[in-house]
Design a protein around this motif. Structure first.
Motif, PDB file in Angstrom:
ATOM      1  N   ASP A  14      47.596  13.426  -8.206  1.00 52.21           N
ATOM      2  CA  ASP A  14      47.938  13.607  -9.703  1.00 52.21           C
ATOM      3  C   ASP A  14      47.198  14.893 -10.156  1.00 52.21           C
ATOM      4  OD1 ASP A  14      48.520  13.276 -12.398  1.00 52.21           O
ATOM      5  OD2 ASP A  14      48.126  11.013 -12.273  1.00 52.21           O
ATOM      6  N   ARG A  15      47.746  15.956 -10.502  1.00 50.67           N
ATOM      7  CA  ARG A  15      47.260  17.224 -11.257  1.00 50.67           C
ATOM      8  C   ARG A  15      47.521  17.344 -12.668  1.00 50.67           C
ATOM      9  NH1 ARG A  15      48.237  21.975  -6.616  1.00 50.67           N
ATOM     10  NH2 ARG A  15      47.758  20.621  -4.873  1.00 50.67           N
ATOM     11  N   ARG A  16      47.859  16.176 -13.224  1.00 51.64           N
ATOM     12  CA  ARG A  16      48.634  16.159 -14.602  1.00 51.64           C
ATOM     13  C   ARG A  16      47.220  16.575 -15.608  1.00 51.64           C
ATOM     14  NH1 ARG A  16      51.822  10.825 -15.230  1.00 51.64           N
ATOM     15  NH2 ARG A  16      50.113  10.129 -13.873  1.00 51.64           N
ATOM     16  N   GLY A  17      45.955  16.647 -14.991  1.00 54.58           N
ATOM     17  CA  GLY A  17      44.843  16.751 -16.243  1.00 54.58           C
ATOM     18  C   GLY A  17      44.481  18.380 -16.150  1.00 54.58           C
ATOM     19  N   SER A  18      45.206  19.121 -15.268  1.00 45.67           N
ATOM     20  CA  SER A  18      44.793  20.450 -15.210  1.00 45.67           C
ATOM     21  C   SER A  18      45.988  21.595 -14.936  1.00 45.67           C
ATOM     22  CB  SER A  18      43.753  20.791 -14.193  1.00 45.67           C
ATOM     23  OG  SER A  18      44.288  20.569 -13.063  1.00 45.67           O
ATOM     24  N   ALA A  19      45.913  22.534 -15.163  1.00 50.39           N
ATOM     25  CA  ALA A  19      46.968  23.451 -15.178  1.00 50.39           C
ATOM     26  C   ALA A  19      46.743  25.036 -15.447  1.00 50.39           C
ATOM     27  CB  ALA A  19      48.148  23.437 -15.948  1.00 50.39           C
ATOM     28  N   PRO A  20      47.260  26.009 -14.297  1.00 51.42           N
ATOM     29  CA  PRO A  20      46.933  27.386 -14.233  1.00 51.42           C
ATOM     30  C   PRO A  20      46.984  27.872 -15.596  1.00 51.42           C
ATOM     31  CG  PRO A  20      48.481  26.949 -12.498  1.00 51.42           C
ATOM     32  CD  PRO A  20      48.396  25.716 -13.405  1.00 51.42           C
ATOM     33  N   LYS A  76      42.326  27.094 -14.959  1.00 54.90           N
ATOM     34  CA  LYS A  76      41.201  26.545 -15.781  1.00 54.90           C
ATOM     35  C   LYS A  76      41.741  25.205 -16.287  1.00 54.90           C
ATOM     36  CE  LYS A  76      39.590  27.138 -20.586  1.00 54.90           C
ATOM     37  NZ  LYS A  76      39.739  27.802 -22.011  1.00 54.90           N
ATOM     38  N   PRO A  77      40.854  24.109 -16.098  1.00 56.69           N
ATOM     39  CA  PRO A  77      41.251  22.806 -16.384  1.00 56.69           C
ATOM     40  C   PRO A  77      41.564  22.767 -18.015  1.00 56.69           C
ATOM     41  CG  PRO A  77      39.032  22.911 -15.393  1.00 56.69           C
ATOM     42  CD  PRO A  77      39.544  24.292 -15.689  1.00 56.69           C
ATOM     43  N   VAL A  78      42.603  21.848 -18.349  1.00 59.57           N
ATOM     44  CA  VAL A  78      43.120  21.512 -19.628  1.00 59.57           C
ATOM     45  C   VAL A  78      42.564  20.337 -19.977  1.00 59.57           C
ATOM     46  CG1 VAL A  78      45.016  23.165 -19.793  1.00 59.57           C
ATOM     47  CG2 VAL A  78      45.167  20.833 -19.103  1.00 59.57           C
ATOM     48  N   ALA A  79      42.497  19.907 -21.117  1.00 60.32           N
ATOM     49  CA  ALA A  79      42.036  18.384 -21.644  1.00 60.32           C
ATOM     50  C   ALA A  79      42.650  17.316 -20.759  1.00 60.32           C
ATOM     51  CB  ALA A  79      42.064  18.263 -22.996  1.00 60.32           C
ATOM     52  N   SER A  80      42.272  16.324 -20.061  1.00 58.62           N
ATOM     53  CA  SER A  80      42.716  15.226 -19.506  1.00 58.62           C
ATOM     54  C   SER A  80      43.312  14.141 -20.304  1.00 58.62           C
ATOM     55  CB  SER A  80      41.989  14.951 -18.347  1.00 58.62           C
ATOM     56  OG  SER A  80      42.559  13.732 -17.991  1.00 58.62           O
ATOM     57  N   GLN A  81      44.678  13.956 -20.442  1.00 57.97           N
ATOM     58  CA  GLN A  81      45.122  12.935 -21.255  1.00 57.97           C
ATOM     59  C   GLN A  81      45.602  11.624 -20.317  1.00 57.97           C
ATOM     60  OE1 GLN A  81      48.304  14.772 -23.166  1.00 57.97           O
ATOM     61  NE2 GLN A  81      46.722  15.797 -24.555  1.00 57.97           N
ATOM     62  N   LYS A  82      45.088  10.601 -20.968  1.00 55.91           N
ATOM     63  CA  LYS A  82      45.660   9.456 -20.157  1.00 55.91           C
ATOM     64  C   LYS A  82      47.035   9.319 -20.243  1.00 55.91           C
ATOM     65  CE  LYS A  82      44.404   4.265 -19.742  1.00 55.91           C
ATOM     66  NZ  LYS A  82      43.502   3.173 -20.275  1.00 55.91           N
ATOM     67  N   PRO A  83      47.649   8.942 -19.197  1.00 59.71           N
ATOM     68  CA  PRO A  83      49.036   8.807 -19.134  1.00 59.71           C
ATOM     69  C   PRO A  83      49.501   7.621 -20.176  1.00 59.71           C
ATOM     70  CG  PRO A  83      48.680   9.259 -17.154  1.00 59.71           C
ATOM     71  CD  PRO A  83      47.264   9.059 -17.693  1.00 59.71           C
ATOM     72  N   ASN A  84      50.542   7.533 -20.961  1.00 57.00           N
ATOM     73  CA  ASN A  84      51.124   6.252 -21.895  1.00 57.00           C
ATOM     74  C   ASN A  84      51.620   5.549 -20.778  1.00 57.00           C
ATOM     75  OD1 ASN A  84      53.781   6.876 -21.604  1.00 57.00           O
ATOM     76  ND2 ASN A  84      53.326   8.442 -23.135  1.00 57.00           N
ATOM     77  N   PRO A  85      51.639   3.988 -21.043  1.00 60.19           N
ATOM     78  CA  PRO A  85      52.439   3.153 -20.111  1.00 60.19           C
ATOM     79  C   PRO A  85      53.678   3.649 -19.500  1.00 60.19           C
ATOM     80  CG  PRO A  85      51.661   2.149 -22.056  1.00 60.19           C
ATOM     81  CD  PRO A  85      51.326   3.541 -22.334  1.00 60.19           C
ATOM     82  N   ALA A  86      54.461   4.355 -20.215  1.00 60.28           N
ATOM     83  CA  ALA A  86      55.892   4.749 -19.597  1.00 60.28           C
ATOM     84  C   ALA A  86      55.776   5.986 -18.540  1.00 60.28           C
ATOM     85  CB  ALA A  86      56.742   5.199 -21.082  1.00 60.28           C
ATOM     86  N   GLN A  87      54.704   6.796 -18.929  1.00 63.07           N
ATOM     87  CA  GLN A  87      54.437   7.777 -17.831  1.00 63.07           C
ATOM     88  C   GLN A  87      53.939   7.103 -16.755  1.00 63.07           C
ATOM     89  OE1 GLN A  87      51.807  10.132 -20.514  1.00 63.07           O
ATOM     90  NE2 GLN A  87      53.570  11.799 -20.877  1.00 63.07           N
TER      91      GLN A  87
END
Length: 301
Positions: A14-20, A76-87
């Motif tokens: 799960d890399r949803r907390g960071s992006a190039p 560069k890391p971006v702000a990590s967001q907690k996935p909502n229940p649907a995600q």
């Protein structure tokens, strides 16, 4: 699809907390990238479902950072967001589907006296770096043979439903199973042979080889559906129609007509809607690997 309660794969990143940085394409970038699929596929790049460019492998083959063409300048890391229940539920769903493809292909490889090496699946948001270079979510899910990973931004499923008229969980499962099909082709050596053959033929002939490769991945996706239904009872009434609708929605002819208002058969790299439906159904009805030899058989549809 009866997926809840199913085994979840441990092969999900799960890399949803960071992006190039800057890897999300500018408005003109998708147009530029769509001009490159033949070069990228010829050089052994990633394999995509067919909603955008074929892949990004220039980085490893030519030393070119395609991400830089899109405005990327490092990570560069971006702000990590907690996935909502649907995600989170959707991420769980993908994990269960991946696990089920693992069970299917491990059994099939074992029956053939071979060992299946499971792929990893990467969840990302917006953009991602792979061993095949930088990729943007606008290009859709893809498989990178260089690191043997499937990449998907889960927002793609919104596009599949709203833009392409293909809703439903089994349509979503088809996407994962298709990319895993490319992994199977990679393990069996099919992808490498096709890439070598493409380097020796004309662009038109290379396109035909690409179509056969993609249709085989569709057939492998259907083959998984057969075993998910017959062996584990995951398939519910209406699921098959969902997958067939998705396969039809991403045929080259339909996508070209929608985006350009005209169809150019000589530029097809994934197959027509009718062909994609035919080969998914072929795998789903037979459940046999040998029924998916798109290279030996005529491309029906």
């Amino acid at each position: 699809m009866r997926w809840k309660g199913g085994r979840r794969s441990t092969n999900v990143e799960d890399r949803r907390g960071s992006a190039p940085v800057g890897a999300r394409a500018s408005a003109g970038a998708p147009i530029l990238l769509r001009l490159l699929p033949m070069l990228l596929r010829t050089r052994g790049g990633r394999y995509a479902l067919g909603l955008g460019v074929a892949g990004l492998f220039l980085a490893s083959q030519f030393g070119v950072d395609v991400g830089a063409l899109l405005g990327a300048g490092g990570s560069k890391p971006v702000a990590s967001q907690k996935p909502n229940p649907a995600q989170q539920e959707l991420a769980d769903f993908v994990s269960v589907v991946l696990a089920d493809t693992e069970d299917t292909w491990q059994a099939l490889f074992q029956a053939g006296g071979q060992q299946y090496k499971v792929p990893r699946l990467v969840l990302f948001s917006g953009a991602v770096r792979s061993a095949c270079g930088s990729a943007d979510s606008a290009m859709g899910p893809f498989y990178c043979p260089a690191d043997q990973k499937v990449y998907i931004d889960l927002s793609f499923y919104d596009d599949l439903r709203s833009r392409h008229g293909a809703p439903g969980d089994f349509a979503q499962a088809y996407v994962i199973a298709h990319e895993v099909g490319h992994h199977v082709q990679n393990l069996l050596g099919t992808s490498g042979k096709v890439q070598q053959a493409r380097s020796r033929v004309s662009e038109a002939e290379g396109n035909q080889l690409s179509v056969k490769l993609e249709l085989q991945a569709d057939c492998y996706a259907g083959l998984w559906g057969y075993h998910a239904n017959r062996t584990r009872g995951l398939v519910e009434q209406g699921d098959l129609e969902e997958a067939l609708t998705a396969a039809a929605a991403i045929g080259d002819d339909r996508l070209q007509e929608k985006s350009r208002g005209r169809v150019s058969p000589e530029s097809f790299t994934h197959g027509t809607s009718e062909q994609r439906v035919y080969w998914f159904r072929q795998g789903y009805q037979s459940g046999r690997v040998d029924s998916c030899d798109t290279f030996a058989r005529a491309q029906n549809g």
